[in-house]
Design a protein around this motif. Structure first.
Motif, mmCIF file in Angstrom:
data_model
loop_
_atom_site.group_PDB
_atom_site.id
_atom_site.type_symbol
_atom_site.label_atom_id
_atom_site.label_comp_id
_atom_site.label_asym_id
_atom_site.label_seq_id
_atom_site.Cartn_x
_atom_site.Cartn_y
_atom_site.Cartn_z
ATOM 1 N N VAL A 10 0.773 -1.147 0.157
ATOM 2 C CA VAL A 10 -0.155 -0.003 0.043
ATOM 3 C C VAL A 10 0.780 1.304 -0.038
ATOM 4 N N LEU A 11 0.838 1.920 -1.062
ATOM 5 C CA LEU A 11 1.640 2.992 -1.385
ATOM 6 C C LEU A 11 1.353 4.249 -0.342
ATOM 7 N N ASN A 12 2.249 5.062 0.206
ATOM 8 C CA ASN A 12 2.273 6.409 0.956
ATOM 9 C C ASN A 12 2.354 7.491 -0.036
ATOM 10 N N ARG A 13 1.392 8.169 -0.147
ATOM 11 C CA ARG A 13 1.606 9.537 -1.050
ATOM 12 C C ARG A 13 2.284 10.521 -0.781
ATOM 13 N N LYS A 14 2.789 10.400 0.461
ATOM 14 C CA LYS A 14 3.659 11.394 1.330
ATOM 15 C C LYS A 14 5.301 11.052 1.187
ATOM 16 N N LEU A 15 5.425 9.926 0.499
ATOM 17 C CA LEU A 15 6.783 9.636 0.362
ATOM 18 C C LEU A 15 7.060 9.424 -1.132
ATOM 19 N N PRO A 16 8.235 9.426 -1.431
ATOM 20 C CA PRO A 16 8.535 9.080 -3.188
ATOM 21 C C PRO A 16 8.115 7.662 -3.574
ATOM 22 N N LEU A 17 7.442 7.649 -4.490
ATOM 23 C CA LEU A 17 6.729 6.355 -5.107
ATOM 24 C C LEU A 17 7.934 5.525 -5.329
ATOM 25 N N TRP A 18 9.068 5.925 -6.159
ATOM 26 C CA TRP A 18 10.045 5.148 -6.699
ATOM 27 C C TRP A 18 10.704 4.627 -5.658
ATOM 28 N N TYR A 19 10.739 5.226 -4.648
ATOM 29 C CA TYR A 19 11.618 4.841 -3.284
ATOM 30 C C TYR A 19 10.697 3.623 -2.676
ATOM 31 N N GLN A 20 9.504 3.693 -2.299
ATOM 32 C CA GLN A 20 8.612 2.667 -1.797
ATOM 33 C C GLN A 20 8.767 1.311 -2.580
ATOM 34 N N GLY A 51 0.615 0.034 -9.374
ATOM 35 C CA GLY A 51 -0.117 1.136 -9.578
ATOM 36 C C GLY A 51 0.702 2.275 -9.847
ATOM 37 N N VAL A 52 1.665 2.224 -10.330
ATOM 38 C CA VAL A 52 2.639 3.451 -10.734
ATOM 39 C C VAL A 52 2.969 3.679 -12.126
ATOM 40 N N SER A 53 3.403 4.665 -12.542
ATOM 41 C CA SER A 53 3.904 4.931 -13.970
ATOM 42 C C SER A 53 5.169 4.046 -14.371
ATOM 43 N N VAL A 54 5.389 3.961 -15.725
ATOM 44 C CA VAL A 54 6.636 3.132 -16.093
ATOM 45 C C VAL A 54 7.840 3.923 -15.806
ATOM 46 N N LEU A 55 7.670 5.266 -15.698
ATOM 47 C CA LEU A 55 8.775 6.017 -15.543
ATOM 48 C C LEU A 55 9.259 5.864 -13.972
ATOM 49 N N THR A 56 8.203 5.972 -12.924
ATOM 50 C CA THR A 56 8.532 5.605 -11.853
ATOM 51 C C THR A 56 9.141 4.344 -11.460
ATOM 52 N N MET A 57 8.471 3.060 -12.097
ATOM 53 C CA MET A 57 9.094 1.970 -12.167
ATOM 54 C C MET A 57 10.614 1.736 -12.660
ATOM 55 N N PRO A 208 -0.042 1.146 7.312
ATOM 56 C CA PRO A 208 -0.210 0.047 6.610
ATOM 57 C C PRO A 208 1.051 -0.758 6.994
ATOM 58 N N LEU A 209 0.436 -2.356 7.010
ATOM 59 C CA LEU A 209 1.391 -3.274 7.058
ATOM 60 C C LEU A 209 2.311 -3.175 5.732
ATOM 61 N N LEU A 210 3.685 -3.350 6.082
ATOM 62 C CA LEU A 210 4.842 -3.212 4.941
ATOM 63 C C LEU A 210 5.005 -1.927 4.349
ATOM 64 N N SER A 211 4.543 -0.886 5.015
ATOM 65 C CA SER A 211 4.855 0.550 4.724
ATOM 66 C C SER A 211 6.218 0.772 5.066
ATOM 67 N N ILE A 233 14.876 1.503 17.480
ATOM 68 C CA ILE A 233 13.888 2.471 17.284
ATOM 69 C C ILE A 233 13.444 2.348 15.734
ATOM 70 N N HIS A 234 12.008 2.348 15.658
ATOM 71 C CA HIS A 234 11.527 2.129 14.395
ATOM 72 C C HIS A 234 10.774 3.559 14.268
ATOM 73 N N TYR A 235 10.966 4.220 13.114
ATOM 74 C CA TYR A 235 10.324 5.485 12.926
ATOM 75 C C TYR A 235 9.398 5.550 11.684
ATOM 76 N N ARG A 236 8.264 6.300 11.479
ATOM 77 C CA ARG A 236 7.430 6.186 10.558
ATOM 78 C C ARG A 236 8.468 6.841 9.288
ATOM 79 N N GLY A 237 8.031 6.337 8.175
ATOM 80 C CA GLY A 237 8.852 6.937 7.117
ATOM 81 C C GLY A 237 8.353 8.046 6.839
ATOM 82 N N ASP A 238 7.353 8.626 6.867
ATOM 83 C CA ASP A 238 6.776 10.155 6.524
ATOM 84 C C ASP A 238 6.820 10.931 7.758
ATOM 85 N N ARG A 239 7.527 10.570 8.686
ATOM 86 C CA ARG A 239 7.426 11.564 9.890
ATOM 87 C C ARG A 239 9.080 11.918 10.580
ATOM 88 N N PHE A 240 10.094 11.124 9.785
ATOM 89 C CA PHE A 240 11.308 11.310 9.944
ATOM 90 C C PHE A 240 12.171 11.491 9.083
#
Length: 249
Positions: A10-20, A51-57, A208-211, A233-240
């Motif tokens: 499940v992709l988080n729109r607050k982080l770069p899609l290619w990275y996720q 569910g991303v663009s070919v460029l992102t992939m 979400p699981l596996l985010s 320590i486990h940090y949320r990727g969109d908050r750190f």
């Protein structure tokens, strides 16, 4: 030829899609079974899967190619390197005050405290004791209450006897050790790794699981080179974010 089937995410729109996407595919590759195919689906098929663009992939695949996890052959396709292994984590060094600042300013809840056996990765740091004290804390934004990270600290038992519960709720462990109980700290090593949220972390951090998350391991050493505290320590990727400033003077 049958292609390798990556896990979904499940992709988080607050982080770069290619990275996720690269991290999800990376985890799938490193966790694959020996009998799984080495050939990856096409860029178009993978883009549809995530569910991303070919460029992102394409950008995500380049990241994995640069890391040596995959090889790409024109007309033949993209293949997993059979010997692909997880690379060494990035290790960062910083001042004690920088660590205290990074860990401060959060609302803290002490979830659990008790004793933990010295086993697994802890044996590297505490070879001379059989048991350490463990503190598990959940920390979040003071204004919104949104959870940002959860931390487990493993402390030498003789130090734990001097630690007050209220100090742990008020201060980071580094500050408690140095400024409250007066431990002389020689150095701190920091290790930061990209991970995917396991069930416990997903539940505690409300993601979400596996985010994508960041796993930080900090080890505090005394003047004799003994490990005093191991913090995981486990940090949320969109908050750190982790910033390092190098002084060249």
């Amino acid at each position: 030829m049958t292609s390798f089937a990556p896990d979904s995410i499940v992709l988080n729109r607050k982080l770069p899609l290619w990275y996720q996407v690269s991290q999800s595919l990376r985890a799938s590759i490193l966790g694959r079974s020996p009998q799984d195919p080495l050939r990856l689906p096409t860029e178009e098929q993978l883009a549809g899967h995530y569910g991303v663009s070919v460029l992102t992939m394409r950008q995500a695949l380049k990241e994995l190619e640069d890391e040596g996890l995959i090889t790409r052959h024109r007309r033949r396709g993209t293949f997993i390197e059979p010997s692909a292994q997880r690379g060494a984590p990035v290790r960062l060094l910083g001042s004690v005050d920088a660590i205290v600042a990074q860990q401060s300013g959060m609302a803290t809840e002490l979830l659990e405290q008790g004793k933990a056996p010295v086993s697994g990765e802890l044996m590297e740091y505490f070879p001379d004791v059989d048991e350490v004290a463990m503190y598990h804390r959940l920390r979040g934004d003071e204004k919104t209450g949104e959870p940002t990270n959860h931390a487990r600290n493993y402390i030498r038992p003789e130090l734990a006897e001097r630690i007050d519960r209220e100090d742990l709720i008020r201060w980071p462990m580094t500050k408690v050790l140095r400024d409250v109980i007066g431990v002389s700290i020689s150095r701190i090593t920091d290790t930061v790794e990209a991970r995917l949220a396991d069930p416990e972390t997903a539940r505690l951090l409300q993601v979400p699981l596996l985010s994508p998350i960041l796993r930080y391991t900090g080890v505090i050493y005394d003047q004799e080179g003994r490990a005093l505290d191991v913090a995981v320590i486990h940090y949320r990727g969109d908050r750190f974010s982790f910033t390092v400033t190098l002084d060249t003077h």
